[in-house]
Write a protein that holds these residues in place. Structure first.
Motif, mmCIF file in Angstrom:
data_model
loop_
_atom_site.group_PDB
_atom_site.id
_atom_site.type_symbol
_atom_site.label_atom_id
_atom_site.label_comp_id
_atom_site.label_asym_id
_atom_site.label_seq_id
_atom_site.Cartn_x
_atom_site.Cartn_y
_atom_site.Cartn_z
ATOM 1 N N ALA A 209 -48.974 -5.211 -72.407
ATOM 2 C CA ALA A 209 -48.240 -4.013 -71.995
ATOM 3 C C ALA A 209 -46.823 -3.976 -72.548
ATOM 4 O O ALA A 209 -46.131 -2.958 -72.418
ATOM 5 C CB ALA A 209 -48.202 -3.926 -70.468
ATOM 6 N N ILE A 210 -46.363 -5.061 -73.162
ATOM 7 C CA ILE A 210 -45.014 -5.096 -73.730
ATOM 8 C C ILE A 210 -44.986 -4.245 -74.993
ATOM 9 O O ILE A 210 -45.760 -4.461 -75.921
ATOM 10 C CB ILE A 210 -44.589 -6.549 -74.051
ATOM 11 C CG1 ILE A 210 -44.623 -7.397 -72.775
ATOM 12 C CG2 ILE A 210 -43.201 -6.581 -74.673
ATOM 13 C CD1 ILE A 210 -43.703 -6.929 -71.682
ATOM 14 N N THR A 211 -44.080 -3.272 -75.013
ATOM 15 C CA THR A 211 -44.007 -2.342 -76.143
ATOM 16 C C THR A 211 -42.911 -2.699 -77.140
ATOM 17 O O THR A 211 -43.003 -2.327 -78.311
ATOM 18 C CB THR A 211 -43.766 -0.917 -75.632
ATOM 19 O OG1 THR A 211 -42.531 -0.881 -74.877
ATOM 20 C CG2 THR A 211 -44.911 -0.460 -74.730
ATOM 21 N N HIS A 212 -41.841 -3.368 -76.685
ATOM 22 C CA HIS A 212 -40.725 -3.699 -77.567
ATOM 23 C C HIS A 212 -40.238 -5.107 -77.269
ATOM 24 O O HIS A 212 -40.119 -5.500 -76.099
ATOM 25 C CB HIS A 212 -39.557 -2.726 -77.391
ATOM 26 C CG HIS A 212 -39.880 -1.318 -77.819
ATOM 27 N ND1 HIS A 212 -40.549 -0.436 -76.991
ATOM 28 C CD2 HIS A 212 -39.627 -0.652 -78.976
ATOM 29 C CE1 HIS A 212 -40.692 0.722 -77.619
ATOM 30 N NE2 HIS A 212 -40.142 0.620 -78.827
ATOM 31 N N VAL A 213 -39.961 -5.864 -78.321
ATOM 32 C CA VAL A 213 -39.346 -7.184 -78.195
ATOM 33 C C VAL A 213 -38.103 -7.188 -79.074
ATOM 34 O O VAL A 213 -38.195 -7.083 -80.301
ATOM 35 C CB VAL A 213 -40.299 -8.309 -78.636
ATOM 36 C CG1 VAL A 213 -39.613 -9.665 -78.491
ATOM 37 C CG2 VAL A 213 -41.586 -8.279 -77.825
ATOM 38 N N SER A 214 -36.932 -7.285 -78.447
ATOM 39 C CA SER A 214 -35.668 -7.322 -79.188
ATOM 40 C C SER A 214 -35.249 -8.774 -79.366
ATOM 41 O O SER A 214 -35.221 -9.546 -78.399
ATOM 42 C CB SER A 214 -34.592 -6.544 -78.417
ATOM 43 O OG SER A 214 -33.344 -6.623 -79.077
ATOM 44 N N MET A 215 -34.902 -9.151 -80.598
ATOM 45 C CA MET A 215 -34.582 -10.544 -80.894
ATOM 46 C C MET A 215 -33.733 -10.622 -82.150
ATOM 47 O O MET A 215 -33.441 -9.598 -82.789
ATOM 48 C CB MET A 215 -35.875 -11.339 -81.101
ATOM 49 C CG MET A 215 -36.684 -10.864 -82.294
ATOM 50 S SD MET A 215 -38.122 -11.900 -82.627
ATOM 51 C CE MET A 215 -39.203 -11.371 -81.324
ATOM 52 N N ASP A 216 -33.322 -11.842 -82.484
ATOM 53 C CA ASP A 216 -32.697 -12.045 -83.782
ATOM 54 C C ASP A 216 -33.794 -12.320 -84.825
ATOM 55 O O ASP A 216 -34.979 -12.197 -84.523
ATOM 56 C CB ASP A 216 -31.666 -13.174 -83.733
ATOM 57 C CG ASP A 216 -32.277 -14.510 -83.317
ATOM 58 O OD1 ASP A 216 -33.496 -14.703 -83.526
ATOM 59 O OD2 ASP A 216 -31.540 -15.359 -82.790
ATOM 60 N N MET A 217 -33.407 -12.678 -86.028
ATOM 61 C CA MET A 217 -34.389 -12.838 -87.106
ATOM 62 C C MET A 217 -34.951 -14.242 -87.202
ATOM 63 O O MET A 217 -35.421 -14.676 -88.261
ATOM 64 C CB MET A 217 -33.760 -12.426 -88.435
ATOM 65 C CG MET A 217 -33.422 -10.963 -88.510
ATOM 66 S SD MET A 217 -32.722 -10.508 -90.118
ATOM 67 C CE MET A 217 -32.253 -8.805 -89.807
ATOM 68 N N SER A 218 -34.912 -14.979 -86.098
ATOM 69 C CA SER A 218 -35.473 -16.325 -86.078
ATOM 70 C C SER A 218 -36.955 -16.292 -86.431
ATOM 71 O O SER A 218 -37.743 -15.539 -85.842
ATOM 72 C CB SER A 218 -35.285 -16.941 -84.686
ATOM 73 O OG SER A 218 -36.128 -18.046 -84.497
ATOM 74 N N GLY A 219 -37.367 -17.117 -87.389
ATOM 75 C CA GLY A 219 -38.767 -17.185 -87.772
ATOM 76 C C GLY A 219 -39.656 -17.639 -86.631
ATOM 77 O O GLY A 219 -40.789 -17.167 -86.477
ATOM 78 N N SER A 220 -39.147 -18.557 -85.799
ATOM 79 C CA SER A 220 -39.930 -19.049 -84.658
ATOM 80 C C SER A 220 -40.190 -17.933 -83.655
ATOM 81 O O SER A 220 -41.311 -17.778 -83.154
ATOM 82 C CB SER A 220 -39.189 -20.203 -83.986
ATOM 83 O OG SER A 220 -39.023 -21.292 -84.865
ATOM 84 N N PHE A 221 -39.153 -17.150 -83.353
ATOM 85 C CA PHE A 221 -39.321 -16.045 -82.414
ATOM 86 C C PHE A 221 -40.284 -15.002 -82.966
ATOM 87 O O PHE A 221 -41.106 -14.440 -82.237
ATOM 88 C CB PHE A 221 -37.970 -15.407 -82.108
ATOM 89 C CG PHE A 221 -37.090 -16.229 -81.198
ATOM 90 C CD1 PHE A 221 -37.584 -17.338 -80.544
ATOM 91 C CD2 PHE A 221 -35.757 -15.879 -80.995
ATOM 92 C CE1 PHE A 221 -36.781 -18.107 -79.702
ATOM 93 C CE2 PHE A 221 -34.941 -16.625 -80.154
ATOM 94 C CZ PHE A 221 -35.448 -17.741 -79.508
ATOM 95 N N GLN A 222 -40.184 -14.722 -84.264
ATOM 96 C CA GLN A 222 -41.073 -13.727 -84.854
ATOM 97 C C GLN A 222 -42.527 -14.186 -84.779
ATOM 98 O O GLN A 222 -43.424 -13.402 -84.451
ATOM 99 C CB GLN A 222 -40.681 -13.475 -86.316
ATOM 100 C CG GLN A 222 -39.337 -12.778 -86.489
ATOM 101 C CD GLN A 222 -39.020 -12.530 -87.950
ATOM 102 O OE1 GLN A 222 -39.765 -11.841 -88.645
ATOM 103 N NE2 GLN A 222 -37.911 -13.092 -88.428
ATOM 104 N N ALA A 223 -42.762 -15.463 -85.078
ATOM 105 C CA ALA A 223 -44.132 -15.987 -85.013
ATOM 106 C C ALA A 223 -44.662 -15.955 -83.588
ATOM 107 O O ALA A 223 -45.827 -15.597 -83.342
ATOM 108 C CB ALA A 223 -44.163 -17.414 -85.568
ATOM 109 N N GLY A 224 -43.817 -16.310 -82.618
ATOM 110 C CA GLY A 224 -44.233 -16.293 -81.221
ATOM 111 C C GLY A 224 -44.534 -14.887 -80.730
ATOM 112 O O GLY A 224 -45.497 -14.660 -79.993
ATOM 113 N N ALA A 225 -43.709 -13.913 -81.143
ATOM 114 C CA ALA A 225 -43.937 -12.524 -80.738
ATOM 115 C C ALA A 225 -45.239 -11.994 -81.333
ATOM 116 O O ALA A 225 -46.009 -11.295 -80.664
ATOM 117 C CB ALA A 225 -42.759 -11.655 -81.164
#
Length: 417
Positions: A209-225
């Protein structure tokens, strides 16, 4: 009688009552002996009425101070021998939770003081070891979080914040629609998003149900999202994008200051908004802008990037402005900005998503500043779990914590049999 007065002041109702008051000013304390006058009581385990008392066990609790004196409650708490469930169970007292040696009002005061001062300072004020106060905080924070509902969470902000000096971090997840801390966990890698997805599910939310994830450009965060929130649009936070511009500007200035000593002491001028410049900084920046230095050119490029975020309100408005800026950055002959241009081009869809209204980490950054202020007040925390508990207390907006001890007291009638 004074016992009747204190019975009412403590909010006690029959069959509980204050039977004796012992005041010892030389020891700086006042003790209240509370008695239970009934001979039978409902079984706390199965609720069967009118069960006989089995025995009484002496217990003591620290209460709110009486003027400048420590106040302590003492009671011989009955245990009920139930003929139905065949259990011997202690009656819960109305002024304290099971297993605690503090009254609920004392614990509520602790929860009021902890977000505004260090727990060590609160312990000195209350004359209690800080370790005991931490147990109170962790109990109530965990209990309150267990009752939180995340069923309506749709947009989240992900960021990291330092929990100790050096390279010790926690990852924090915030609700962007109702600014509050949802989850915090040690680390700043891909696994932290999996932990949040699990916690979200446990609190009634759905990762899908999550429509938006705001983050920095961390590769780890992008892979997790991508793994745990595949339906969500990734929004690269505007503050981090502008911060990358500031980092590129710093690289240019550091390289040029070796041959241009006039640039020494200009770092803060370059990072501040023009409206916030002092008179001296204004003079410095006017000189810099009239020069042909690479730093002056880098500052103009960085300010142009910041201006896009100040001007564009939607991705459609931002796209042509960013395209023009990227063309400039790629032709500027400044390697840090050429590298930044390639980074933004690579992540352009997520950067444009960051222009959607409210889909940025502005409030997340504000909450993180509050957490760092708490860290500074405490001069650090020995355990990362302590920092996380304090983070929930400060930014979690928990609604199931004990009420303030200073609101008008309304005693709840106690069940009698």
């Amino acid at each position: 009688m004074i016992e009747t007065l204190f019975t009412q002041a403590l909010g006690l109702v029959a069959p509980w009552q204050v039977d004796q008051v012992i005041f010892t000013p030389e020891e700086g304390r006042i003790d209240f002996q509370v008695t239970f006058s009934a001979a039978v009581h409902a079984c706390p385990a199965c609720r069967t009425a009118a069960q006989p008392l089995h025995d009484r066990l002496a217990r003591s609790w620290r209460h709110l101070d009486f003027f400048q004196y420590e106040a302590h409650l003492h009671a011989a708490v009955p245990r009920v021998a139930c003929a139905v469930c065949d259990k011997v169970t202690q009656i819960p007292v109305p002024w304290a939770r099971e297993g605690s040696r503090f009254t609920l009002l004392f614990e509520a005061l602790t929860l009021m003081l902890a977000p505004t001062m260090s727990v060590l300072a609160a312990g000195r004020l209350l004359r209690v070891r800080s370790r005991r106060l931490w147990r109170v905080i962790e109990h109530h924070v965990n209990k309150a979080r267990a009752k939180e509902s995340h069923a309506e969470v749709r947009a989240i902000g992900v960021d990291e914040t330092a929990s100790k000096r050096g390279q010790t971090y926690i990852t924090v997840f915030h609700d962007l629609d109702k600014p509050r801390l949802l989850f915090a966990t040690p680390g700043r890698d891909k696994a932290t998003l999996g932990m949040f997805a699990t916690d979200l599910t446990e609190h009634g939310g759905q990762p899908s149900a999550i429509t938006h994830v705001s983050m920095d450009m961390s590769g780890s965060f992008q892979a997790g999202a991508a793994e745990h929130f595949p339906e969500a649009e990734v929004c690269f936070d505007r503050f981090h994008v502008v911060a990358l511009g500031s980092t590129a500007l710093d690289e240019v200035r550091r390289a040029e200051v070796k041959s241009e000593p006039e640039l020494k002491g200009t770092r803060w001028s370059l990072h501040k908004k023009p409206a916030d410049w002092t008179i001296k900084q204004t003079q410095t920046m006017h000189w810099l802008q009239r020069s042909n230095l690479k730093t002056a050119r880098a500052w103009r490029i960085k300010e142009a990037l910041r201006a896009i975020y100040a001007t564009a309100k939607t991705p459609d408005e931002a796209k042509p402005l960013l395209k023009r800026w990227l063309s400039w950055a790629c032709r500027c002959r400044l390697e840090p900005f050429k590298r930044l241009g390639r980074t933004i081009t690579k992540h352009l869809p997520g950067v444009l998503n960051g222009f959607e209204s409210g889909k940025h980490n502005g409030r997340v950054e504000a909450m993180n500043r509050a957490l760092q202020e708490a860290l500074a007040r405490a001069r650090g925390y020995r355990r990362v779990d302590n920092f996380i508990a304090m983070a929930y207390l400060i930014a979690g907006k928990l609604i199931h914590l004990p009420v303030s001890p200073f609101v008008p007291f309304r005693p709840v009638p106690h069940e009698t049999t």
